[in-house]
Design an enzyme around this catalytic site. Sequence first.
Site, PDB file in Angstrom:
ATOM      1  N   GLY A  11       0.818  -1.210   0.000  1.00 25.95           N
ATOM      2  CA  GLY A  11       0.000   0.000   0.000  1.00 25.95           C
ATOM      3  C   GLY A  11       0.850   1.257   0.000  1.00 25.95           C
ATOM      4  N   ARG A  72       1.275  -5.332  -6.018  1.00 24.21           N
ATOM      5  CA  ARG A  72       1.430  -6.585  -5.270  1.00 24.21           C
ATOM      6  C   ARG A  72       1.744  -7.676  -6.290  1.00 24.21           C
ATOM      7  NH1 ARG A  72      -0.442  -4.978  -0.287  1.00 24.21           N
ATOM      8  NH2 ARG A  72      -2.013  -3.332  -0.333  1.00 24.21           N
ATOM      9  N   SER A  73       2.746  -8.474  -6.007  1.00 23.50           N
ATOM     10  CA  SER A  73       3.219  -9.451  -6.979  1.00 23.50           C
ATOM     11  C   SER A  73       3.010 -10.880  -6.482  1.00 23.50           C
ATOM     12  CB  SER A  73       4.707  -9.227  -7.279  1.00 23.50           C
ATOM     13  OG  SER A  73       5.199 -10.218  -8.149  1.00 23.50           O
ATOM     14  N   GLY A 102       5.760  -2.437   4.006  1.00 24.92           N
ATOM     15  CA  GLY A 102       5.378  -2.994   5.289  1.00 24.92           C
ATOM     16  C   GLY A 102       5.706  -4.459   5.413  1.00 24.92           C
ATOM     17  N   ASP A 103       4.885  -5.197   6.166  1.00 23.41           N
ATOM     18  CA  ASP A 103       5.148  -6.605   6.465  1.00 23.41           C
ATOM     19  C   ASP A 103       5.377  -7.453   5.222  1.00 23.41           C
ATOM     20  OD1 ASP A 103       5.082  -6.291   9.145  1.00 23.41           O
ATOM     21  OD2 ASP A 103       3.175  -7.314   9.477  1.00 23.41           O
ATOM     22  N   GLY A 104       4.487  -7.335   4.232  1.00 28.36           N
ATOM     23  CA  GLY A 104       4.604  -8.149   3.027  1.00 28.36           C
ATOM     24  C   GLY A 104       5.886  -7.857   2.271  1.00 28.36           C
ATOM     25  N   THR A 105       6.231  -6.578   2.203  1.00 31.22           N
ATOM     26  CA  THR A 105       7.467  -6.161   1.528  1.00 31.22           C
ATOM     27  C   THR A 105       8.688  -6.745   2.212  1.00 31.22           C
ATOM     28  OG1 THR A 105       6.397  -4.082   0.898  1.00 31.22           O
ATOM     29  CG2 THR A 105       8.802  -4.150   0.780  1.00 31.22           C
ATOM     30  N   THR A 126       3.875   2.665   5.651  1.00 27.65           N
ATOM     31  CA  THR A 126       2.478   2.249   5.771  1.00 27.65           C
ATOM     32  C   THR A 126       1.743   3.237   6.654  1.00 27.65           C
ATOM     33  OG1 THR A 126       0.970   0.575   6.671  1.00 27.65           O
ATOM     34  CG2 THR A 126       3.166   0.679   7.644  1.00 27.65           C
ATOM     35  N   ASP A 128      -0.669   2.527   8.571  1.00 32.01           N
ATOM     36  CA  ASP A 128      -1.247   1.852   9.732  1.00 32.01           C
ATOM     37  C   ASP A 128      -0.419   1.969  11.008  1.00 32.01           C
ATOM     38  OD1 ASP A 128      -3.541   0.915   8.406  1.00 32.01           O
ATOM     39  OD2 ASP A 128      -2.428  -0.754   7.552  1.00 32.01           O
ATOM     40  N   ASP A 130       1.759   0.033  12.203  1.00 27.81           N
ATOM     41  CA  ASP A 130       1.724  -1.240  12.922  1.00 27.81           C
ATOM     42  C   ASP A 130       3.005  -2.055  12.798  1.00 27.81           C
ATOM     43  OD1 ASP A 130       1.411  -1.755  10.225  1.00 27.81           O
ATOM     44  OD2 ASP A 130      -0.189  -3.221  10.477  1.00 27.81           O
ATOM     45  N   ARG A 172      -7.287  -2.442   9.570  1.00 24.64           N
ATOM     46  CA  ARG A 172      -7.837  -3.798   9.558  1.00 24.64           C
ATOM     47  C   ARG A 172      -7.328  -4.609  10.741  1.00 24.64           C
ATOM     48  NH1 ARG A 172      -6.141  -6.368   4.325  1.00 24.64           N
ATOM     49  NH2 ARG A 172      -4.183  -6.559   5.467  1.00 24.64           N
ATOM     50  N   GLY A 186     -11.967  14.484  19.469  1.00 27.73           N
ATOM     51  CA  GLY A 186     -12.959  14.548  20.536  1.00 27.73           C
ATOM     52  C   GLY A 186     -14.080  13.543  20.393  1.00 27.73           C
ATOM     53  N   ALA A 187     -13.794  12.380  19.826  1.00 25.47           N
ATOM     54  CA  ALA A 187     -14.832  11.368  19.640  1.00 25.47           C
ATOM     55  C   ALA A 187     -15.320  10.849  20.997  1.00 25.47           C
ATOM     56  CB  ALA A 187     -14.305  10.210  18.808  1.00 25.47           C
ATOM     57  N   GLU A 222     -11.727  -0.194  10.857  1.00 26.26           N
ATOM     58  CA  GLU A 222     -12.422  -1.150   9.993  1.00 26.26           C
ATOM     59  C   GLU A 222     -12.315  -2.592  10.478  1.00 26.26           C
ATOM     60  OE1 GLU A 222     -10.607  -1.550   6.075  1.00 26.26           O
ATOM     61  OE2 GLU A 222      -8.734  -0.725   6.882  1.00 26.26           O
TER      62      GLU A 222
END
Length: 324
Positions: A11, A72-73, A102-105, A126, A128, A130, A172, A186-187, A222
Amino acid sequence: MKKIAVFTSGGDSPGMNACIRAVVRTGIFRGLEVYGINRGYEGMIEGDIFLMNSHSVSNIVQRGGTMLKSARSSEFRTPEGRKTAYEQLSALGIEGLVAIGGDGTFTGAKIFFEEYGIPTIGCPGTIDNDIYGTDYTIGFDTAVNTALEAIDKIRDTAAAHDRIFFVEVMGRDAGFIAVESGIGGGAEFVMVPETQTDLNMVVNTLKSHREFRSSSIIVVAEGDDLGNADHIMAIVKEKIQDPTREFKVTTLGHIQRGGSPTARDRVLGSRCGMGAVDGLIAGKTNCMSGLMNNELVYTPFADCIGKHKPLHPDHLALMEILNI
């Protein structure tokens, strides 16, 4: 080492271009030839590789996305695909790689090194946030500010119509965007994959708020354990059973990936990119260049991939305290 290549994979995230720019110019400054690989591992297999110079990365630091494109390959996941990628790199004499993703890379880079011995250093790209081994990832700060701007605007219309809005943000497997944009915006509630959502508490609190607060914002990652924002909104609406109250869902989606990167992401990308090149020159491999406590650190890919990065305990406490 005389020749290295840089690519982006997975991503996209704002600040990747700043990282590419730093890799290219640091490499040239250190006396290396630097190549760019278009479309990540897919472009590596196809030989979509070109020599870059200082001018190649002019006027990109302020742009979102990635000038090298991303893909993505599935072919790179096969031994045949990796063999072809190695042959393409070898034909150009490329001796080291900088992988932004990220992780996949990083997983792909780790396997590639184990099979063919080409040293790779990663940069954490990324939104995220994460990835273990860095306090922040490239693109996270921009994504949070994009989400925050949207939440501020949604709050205006929520207040105007006395509505309860469920705002879904990306995340995710991790709730970093939800937590920081929710606290900053302020949620009343923030729902993330890392914690179990007590829906009865949410319903009871919204009912009690009815007396003094006509509108509410609920930020939902999400990947929350109860489902996405549409699903959660439907359950809450059914439980509250108040025909006078309006419930709405806004899904921010991929706008969180785009836009001009913040100063924080530009500086982070630049520092990680410089660190990656200097790490390759120093003989490091199979690791990620990141920042912890504002210091450049190198974390093995095995840790980046295998270790979970938790939400900050203070953020979790704030989520509970601020919704009263």
